[in-house]
Design a protein around this motif. Structure first.
Motif, PDB file in Angstrom:
ATOM      1  N   VAL A  24      56.704  43.404  69.549  1.00 52.64           N
ATOM      2  CA  VAL A  24      57.538  42.803  68.941  1.00 52.64           C
ATOM      3  C   VAL A  24      58.441  41.666  69.958  1.00 52.64           C
ATOM      4  O   VAL A  24      59.269  40.818  69.518  1.00 52.64           O
ATOM      5  N   LEU A  27      58.148  37.743  69.508  1.00 53.71           N
ATOM      6  CA  LEU A  27      57.940  37.442  68.203  1.00 53.71           C
ATOM      7  C   LEU A  27      59.130  36.161  67.718  1.00 53.71           C
ATOM      8  O   LEU A  27      60.212  36.292  68.237  1.00 53.71           O
ATOM      9  N   TRP A  32      59.942  38.048  62.326  1.00 52.88           N
ATOM     10  CA  TRP A  32      61.126  39.340  62.502  1.00 52.88           C
ATOM     11  C   TRP A  32      61.288  39.209  60.768  1.00 52.88           C
ATOM     12  O   TRP A  32      61.864  40.489  60.592  1.00 52.88           O
ATOM     13  N   VAL A  43      60.411  43.404  59.247  1.00 53.49           N
ATOM     14  CA  VAL A  43      60.250  44.045  60.775  1.00 53.49           C
ATOM     15  C   VAL A  43      61.619  44.332  61.512  1.00 53.49           C
ATOM     16  O   VAL A  43      61.865  45.271  62.154  1.00 53.49           O
ATOM     17  N   VAL A 148      55.506  48.127  61.231  1.00 54.85           N
ATOM     18  CA  VAL A 148      55.670  46.899  61.932  1.00 54.85           C
ATOM     19  C   VAL A 148      54.367  46.043  62.275  1.00 54.85           C
ATOM     20  O   VAL A 148      54.164  44.965  61.958  1.00 54.85           O
TER      21      VAL A 148
END
Length: 266
Positions: A24, A27, A32, A43, A148
């Motif tokens: 993540v 990102l 997200w 997410v 996720v």
């Protein structure tokens, strides 16, 4: 298989968190906001929940009075307390949320490693040891990390860190029956799981008539309710073991809703 040492679960929790962080970290804001398999959760909600729970766990280790206040809030709103914590964090800018998660999990790692031997840490269920707390955090980090990864279309190969989750899934057999209001079996079970490394993980007496066998990954997906039993290669021998696979749940709280089978309409 010998039980993992406390140090190994702390190290494995850190590694699991770092691996999800890599997924993540770069990102953009729009990613997200992608929806995950958990209804209503993006997410950002998944990472916010991890950050919120790490903060709760840190209070439990370092500030028993502060944690007691959290428990009182949870009892006042049992159906919405967790979602509210995730929603609050998900509204934060992604960079701020990521920083909060990193700071919180680092502080918790340090606090758990520094906990006195034999210390019992309060929680929303029974008190637990530092190693058990780390195991619960690893389980959640892995499970929410799967959601996720699913949202992002990323594949995360399983590792032998699953041994902690598999052991927890086995040890929570009775809890799963109690929370589903099903009689707890009197006889012990035998569980034999093929680890990602090829090792065989075994739990319970060798001569137990009730048995579960299959891949460790599938067992961990089942007990964290990240996949439907119909989609997993788990085999039960005996009626009690078969019933357990329908209600298995390694996480605290009320019975989980589970996930639909892949062939079901969504």
């Amino acid at each position: 298989m010998a039980d993992p040492t406390p140090l190994s679960v702390f190290d494995d929790l850190r590694a699991e968190s770092d691996e999800l962080d890599d997924v993540v970290a770069e990102l953009g804001p729009e990613r997200w906001a992608l929806r995950t398999p958990a209804p209503g959760w993006t997410v950002a909600h998944q990472i916010a929940h991890l950050a919120w729970t790490d903060h709760s766990a840190l209070l439990a280790v370092t500030d028993e009075g502060g944690f007691r206040e959290l428990v009182e809030k949870a009892l006042a709103a049992p159906d919405s307390f967790v979602d509210e914590g995730a929603e609050e964090g998900a509204r934060m800018p992604p960079a701020e949320l990521l920083a909060r998660w990193r700071e919180g999990r680092t502080a918790l790692d340090q606090a758990l490693r520094a906990a006195p031997p034999g210390a019992r840490i309060p929680w929303y269920g029974p008190p637990m040891s530092a190693a058990s707390m780390a195991t619960a955090r690893l389980m959640e980090t892995w499970a929410h990390g799967l959601d996720v990864a699913d949202a992002l279309g990323v594949t995360r190969p399983p590792t032998d860190r699953l041994r902690h989750i598999a052991r927890l899934g086995f040890r929570t057999r009775d809890f799963a029956h109690v929370v589903h209001q099903v009689p707890v079996p009197e006889d012990p079970f035998r569980v034999e799981l093929a680890a990602p490394s090829g090792e065989l993980w075994v739990y319970g007496p060798e001569d137990a008539p009730q048995r579960v066998t299959g891949p460790a990954l599938d067992f961990c997906l089942l007990v964290t309710q990240r996949a439907n039993r119909a989609d997993l290669a788990l085999r039960a021998e005996g009626p009690d073991a078969d019933r357990w696979l329908d209600i298995a749940q390694a996480f605290a709280g009320p019975p989980g809703a589970g996930r639909p089978a892949k062939g079901d309409a969504r």
